[in-house]
Design a protein around this motif. Structure first.
Motif, mmCIF file in Angstrom:
data_model
loop_
_atom_site.group_PDB
_atom_site.id
_atom_site.type_symbol
_atom_site.label_atom_id
_atom_site.label_comp_id
_atom_site.label_asym_id
_atom_site.label_seq_id
_atom_site.Cartn_x
_atom_site.Cartn_y
_atom_site.Cartn_z
ATOM 1 N N PHE A 4 -4.146 -12.435 -36.998
ATOM 2 C CA PHE A 4 -4.149 -13.513 -36.009
ATOM 3 C C PHE A 4 -4.168 -14.885 -36.681
ATOM 4 O O PHE A 4 -3.528 -15.825 -36.201
ATOM 5 C CB PHE A 4 -5.321 -13.352 -35.025
ATOM 6 C CG PHE A 4 -5.036 -12.316 -33.971
ATOM 7 C CD1 PHE A 4 -4.502 -12.688 -32.743
ATOM 8 C CD2 PHE A 4 -5.248 -10.967 -34.218
ATOM 9 C CE1 PHE A 4 -4.199 -11.727 -31.779
ATOM 10 C CE2 PHE A 4 -4.946 -10.002 -33.264
ATOM 11 C CZ PHE A 4 -4.415 -10.382 -32.044
ATOM 12 N N ASN A 16 -1.369 -17.344 -35.681
ATOM 13 C CA ASN A 16 -1.772 -18.488 -34.836
ATOM 14 C C ASN A 16 -1.802 -19.807 -35.582
ATOM 15 O O ASN A 16 -1.528 -20.849 -35.011
ATOM 16 C CB ASN A 16 -3.220 -18.309 -34.340
ATOM 17 C CG ASN A 16 -3.310 -17.393 -33.163
ATOM 18 O OD1 ASN A 16 -2.305 -17.068 -32.574
ATOM 19 N ND2 ASN A 16 -4.516 -16.980 -32.830
ATOM 20 N N THR A 17 -2.234 -19.744 -36.834
ATOM 21 C CA THR A 17 -2.498 -20.979 -37.557
ATOM 22 C C THR A 17 -1.382 -21.297 -38.554
ATOM 23 O O THR A 17 -0.761 -22.360 -38.484
ATOM 24 C CB THR A 17 -3.864 -20.876 -38.269
ATOM 25 O OG1 THR A 17 -4.843 -20.598 -37.272
ATOM 26 C CG2 THR A 17 -4.233 -22.156 -38.984
#
Ligand SMILES: N[C@@H](CCC(=O)N[C@@H](CS)C(=O)NCC(=O)O)C(=O)O
Length: 210
Positions: free
Chosen positions: A98, A102-103
């Protein structure tokens, strides 16, 4: 049966790579992004975001590269590409999947499409911000592999490594590419030495970062 809609070097690369690694039957459909095929009604029916990849799994179109990698790992557990539920490394695996998606991947979006966050007049600022966020993430990945490696999560290669290596590849033309971090350079060399990487490059017609 899997049908992967891909574009050479795009976010589909990690999924394509894992399909090759798994040795499962799959079909490839090339999306000509330069010609805007990802924005055509036919493609938008599969993926309303107009992003690549999309993978049709037993007739259902699915998207989000990290989710597709996790799904493949779950459907083919014999490959050991994800720590199983309840295992000690499961949490770390999910954290990195994630976090990268996401980042880091989101920061790459700003690097490659810098006019999107705040318009054409703010391109320089958007790129500078994206670069900082990407390099900070390499610091964290470097520390993780150094302390918890030799792969991103322990001593087995897995879904998270195909995702991470794809993102490292995306940094190749940046002012400070991922291979300037010493542990990442070693990791990249190991990932690129996998026979599947050569197959992937041949199939996608890639030459840069070979
Ligand atoms: N979060 C999505 C992002 C996919 C994505 O942004 N793919 C790029 C190609 S690398 C794309 O389709 N870009 C077209 C656009 O943003 O308009 C995923 O990981 O699948």
């Amino acid at each position: 049966m899997y049908t992967l809609y891909y574009s050479p070097g795009a976010a589909s690369l990690a999924v394509h790579w894992m399909l090759i690694e798994l040795g499962v039957p799959h079909e490839l459909k090339k999306v000509n992004m330069e010609a805007g095929e990802h924005r055509q009604p036919e493609y938008l029916k599969l993926n309303p975001n107009g992003f690549v990849p999309t993978m049709v799994v037993d007739g259902t179109p699915l998207y989000e590269s990290a989710a597709l990698l996790m799904l493949l790992a779950e459907r083919h557990p014999q490959a050991g590409f994800a720590p199983p539920p309840g295992s000690p490394q499961r949490g770390l695996y999910m954290t990195w999947m994630f976090h990268l998606s996401n980042t880091l991947q989101a920061a790459f979006k700003d690097w490659f499409y810098p006019e999107r966050p705040a318009g054409a007049d703010a391109v320089e600022g958007a790129k500078a911000s994206a670069r900082t966020r990407i390099e900070e993430c390499w610091d964290r990945v470097e520390a993780q592999i150094r302390s918890g490696g030799p792969y991103l999560v322990g001593d087995r290669v897995g879904a998270v490594d195909f995702l991470a290596t794809m993102l490292m590849r995306w940094s190749r033309n940046m002012p400070k590419p991922a291979n300037e971090w010493p542990t990442l350079a070693n990791y990249i060399a190991r990932m690129k030495a996998r026979p599947s990487f050569k197959t992937l490059y041949t199939r996608e017609g890639l030459t840069e970062w070979a």
